[in-house]
Design an enzyme around this catalytic site. Structure first.
Site, short mmCIF file in Angstrom:
data_model
loop_
_atom_site.label_atom_id
_atom_site.label_comp_id
_atom_site.label_asym_id
_atom_site.label_seq_id
_atom_site.Cartn_x
_atom_site.Cartn_y
_atom_site.Cartn_z
CG HIS A 1 -1.27 1.47 -4.33
ND1 HIS A 1 -1.25 1.34 -5.69
CD2 HIS A 1 -1.81 0.32 -3.85
CE1 HIS A 1 -1.76 0.17 -6.02
NE2 HIS A 1 -2.09 -0.47 -4.93
CD GLU B 1 -2.83 -1.05 -0.16
OE1 GLU B 1 -3.06 0.06 -0.71
OE2 GLU B 1 -3.24 -2.12 -0.63
#
Length: 725
Positions: A519, A516
């Protein structure tokens, strides 16, 4: 999982659609009243609304302390009216259409709507409640109708088309040329070329799809929160680790069952239960509770909803001139056609299925050896695969928990980002946040300049949807004289600390933190001119690529040595355990690949239907799984009734994206392995061609700039142990 990929043009509205499923109703501003007057009247009558003035906060962070649920609807209404006034100014401009007065003017429009939507839809994912859900049902049709009003505005489209037809003579920059292309294609795909009768039909289809998607999500959340496995006999907890038992006891207190233990279908609860609980009957009970969500023939049943959504999407696609919804969606993805996706899956499926069948045989052999008289079932897979893992590698994931506290893993993530890209972080406890558990860091570049705010929201709660994702409260852009620095968030669902221990993660959970943040880096390091091209505003089948790459550093001994220390003793994770992690990394990859690919094929099957009559959802799914040859011992990662990625999210006909991106990620990481995992030339090239460029250029052209070639499938198969060498 990445949160969203925004269309060019009306970013906030596209954000809405990515979350709610699609466009919708025909609701407009007050008749016979100028939109700018409508907007100003709303603003004047809501002087205390924090959306109607700059936030009085550092970095212009949303002023969560002042934002109330009642502020959202009037702010959306004013934003929509303002946006319509801006559109009117473009269409009524007596001067000939130019890139500046039409394409850029569109790009610069809708600021208030974007401002409100960035807060509202992040909250409905991360910290929702019944009041926010009620507002969502009102404003989603309003927003989608506004998008329809734009994309179906013929005067506006004719100006866009005029500029588009001149594109070869305009001497545009790369970013400008991409913006022009994306804007024109957004209109074409939004129905601008339809006649008025078909435009009205499109509006109606959009409205129905959006409402059904909202209902799907509400039903799934209700079903997920309703299920609980209550255990009152401590003997039935046999096999479960202490921290899992302690968390279940806390959950029981929270849910009104003091003195008992409660497990739910949330991943942090069900996964360890299926992996370690010796009680086979209870494993079957919680597993069936999970896979039967929204498929219980009650008020929250989703079968008719998904059948209707799929049929309406097929009708809409054909109205737009495409054979199927998948053809419509994939035209703007790097895969281009469903045939290409099926072709990719067909290349990987045989090797994955063969490996999965071998894994079944090995587990059944263990069951038989233990004298147990049953055939392996889907709810047995995690339990017996863990037994095999322990036997083969003397390793199970619980051994890794003491070395991966959340706090230490965050340090590892930040260490890796610093070594690669020179960024540093400073935690801030003085900034607004939407929930008390949110943590906030200010991000600095190698020159010590502040470049972003990063928020982390890590613990599971009933108000948060499942999974893990990244979103932006503000994206980076540098346009119209404004230099906007990003505000990026990661949202995950880890179990809270148990007792006096810190939050401890399994190796896989820690790897998700790296994923994550990959991202997040895409958003934080963005350096583009236009907001609609910033950060993760890339095709859905490309957006997972940077995060897949970031995961790789998690397994590197050099990185593990920096942060993977025992939470009690401070001992660095032993090399022997690292060796076991690496040896076991290819274990059970047949299962992992097959369950994912089964969901991918199910998604494509739903979205390559060509008729408009709703299917019998249960039969359609059963036929789909049977036709692909899925073995009984494996269920798809998502059954249709809780497949929110495709029925209430932005992944319809696009769930294959993780595999597509993983191919790019595995191939790209080989460049780091070849040159050194922290080689500055390689990391600089990755930052300049991928992380900083967002959607400002063709993504595969950017990939080739970085790698010097197209990605091959072999690195992926090799990384998963599916390539026989």
């Amino acid at each position: 999982m990445k949160g969203l990929t925004l269309k060019p043009l009306v970013s906030a509205i596209a954000l809405t659609l990515a979350l709610s499923g699609c466009n919708t109703a025909n609701i407009s501003t007050q008749e016979n009243t100028a939109p700018n007057v409508v907007a100003q009247n709303i603003i004047n009558n809501n002087a205390d609304n924090p959306f109607f003035k700059p936030y009085d906060t550092y970095y212009n962070i949303p002023d969560f302390d002042k934002i109330q649920t009642a502020h959202f609807q009037p702010a959306f209404e004013a934003g929509i009216a303002q946006h319509q006034a801006e559109i009117n100014a473009i269409t009524d401009n007596p001067k000939p259409a130019t890139f500046e007065n039409t394409i850029e003017a569109l790009e610069f429009s809708g600021d208030l709507t974007i401002k409100v939507a960035n807060v509202f839809f992040n909250l409905t994912g991360a910290d929702t409640n019944e009041e926010l859900q009620a507002v969502s049902k009102v404003v989603t049709p309003m927003l989608a109708a506004s998008e329809d009003d734009i994309y179906l505005n013929d005067k506006l489209f004719q100006r866009v088309k005029t500029v588009y037809l001149q594109k070869n003579s305009l001497n545009l920059s790369t970013e400008q040329a991409k913006l022009l292309e994306d804007t024109y294609q957004a209109f074409a795909r939004g129905g601008a070329n339809l006649d008025e009768k078909d435009k009205d039909t499109l509006r109606g289809l959009n409205e129905q799809i959006s409402k059904l998607s909202l209902s799907f999500g509400d039903n799934l959340l209700a079903e997920t929160n309703a299920f609980e496995l209550v255990i009152d006999d401590q003997a039935r907890l046999s096999g479960l680790p202490k921290d899992v038992i302690d968390t279940a006891a806390q959950t029981a207190i929270k849910r009104g069952h003091p003195g008992k233990w409660v497990f739910t279908t949330q991943r942090p609860s069900i996964t360890p239960f299926l992996t370690y609980a010796d009680d086979r009957e209870l494993r079957a009970q919680i597993y069936n509770g999970y896979i039967k969500r929204a498929n219980n023939d009650n008020a929250n049943d989703n079968k008719k909803i998904i059948a209707k959504i799929a049929a309406l999407r097929a009708q809409r696609a054909q109205l737009m001139g495409y054979p199927t919804h998948a053809h419509l969606v994939l035209q703007e993805r790097t895969a281009k056609t469903p045939e290409n996706v099926y072709g990719l899956l067909d290349k990987v499926w045989p090797a994955a299925l063969a490996q999965a069948e071998a894994e079944v045989a090995e587990m059944q052999k263990l069951i038989d050896k233990n004298g147990e008289k049953f055939q392996l079932q889907a709810w047995d897979w995690w339990y017996y695969s863990d037994k095999i893992r322990v036997a083969k590698y003397s390793f199970n994931e619980q051994q890794t928990r003491p070395y991966f506290s959340l706090e230490n893993t965050l340090k590892g993530v930040f260490y890796t980002a610093n070594r690669l890209y020179g960024i540093t972080v400073k935690e801030r406890n003085d900034l607004p946040k939407y929930h008390e558990e949110v943590r906030t860091w200010e991000v600095f570049n190698e020159k010590g300049e502040s470049i972003a705010i990063f928020m982390g929201d890590y613990y599971v709660r009933d108000s948060k949807r499942g999974g893990a994702w990244m979103n932006a409260y503000r994206q980076q852009y540098n346009m119209n004289g404004v230099n906007s620095k990003p505000i990026i968030s990661n949202v995950l669902n880890y179990p809270r600390p148990a007792g006096d221990d810190p939050a401890l993660l399994t190796f896989d959970e820690a790897s998700t933190l790296f994923h994550e943040f990959g991202h997040a880096l895409h958003g934080i390091l963005s350096q583009v001119q236009y907001r609609s091209q910033a950060g993760t505003s890339v095709p859905r089948d490309y957006v997972e690529f940077p995060s897949q790459v970031m995961e790789n550093w998690m397994t590197e001994p050099e990185v593990l040595a920096q942060f993977a220390t025992h939470y009690q003793t401070g001992e660095v994770i032993p090399q022997s355990l690292v060796n076991k992690i690496q040896a076991a990394s290819k274990f059970n990859q047949g299962f992992a690949t097959v369950e994912y690919m089964a969901a991918t094929k199910l998604d494509l099957d739903w979205h390559t239907i060509t008729d408009f009559k709703p299917k019998d959802a249960a039969k359609f799914e059963a036929d789909s799984l049977n036709n692909m040859g899925l073995i009984d011992e494996i269920s798809p990662r998502y059954h249709s009734t809780y497949f929110s990625h495709i029925f209430a999210g932005g992944y319809s006909a696009g769930y294959y994206s993780y595999l597509w991106s993983d191919i790019l990620g595995a191939d790209a990481y080989e460049a780091f392995k070849e040159n050194g995992i922290f080689d500055q030339a390689t990391s600089k090239a990755f930052k300049s061609t991928v992380l900083s460029q967002g959607g400002s250029q063709d993504p595969m052209a950017l990939y080739k700039q970085f790698r010097g070639k197209e990605a091959g499938i072999e690195p992926l198969l090799r990384s998963r142990g599916l390539l026989k060498e």
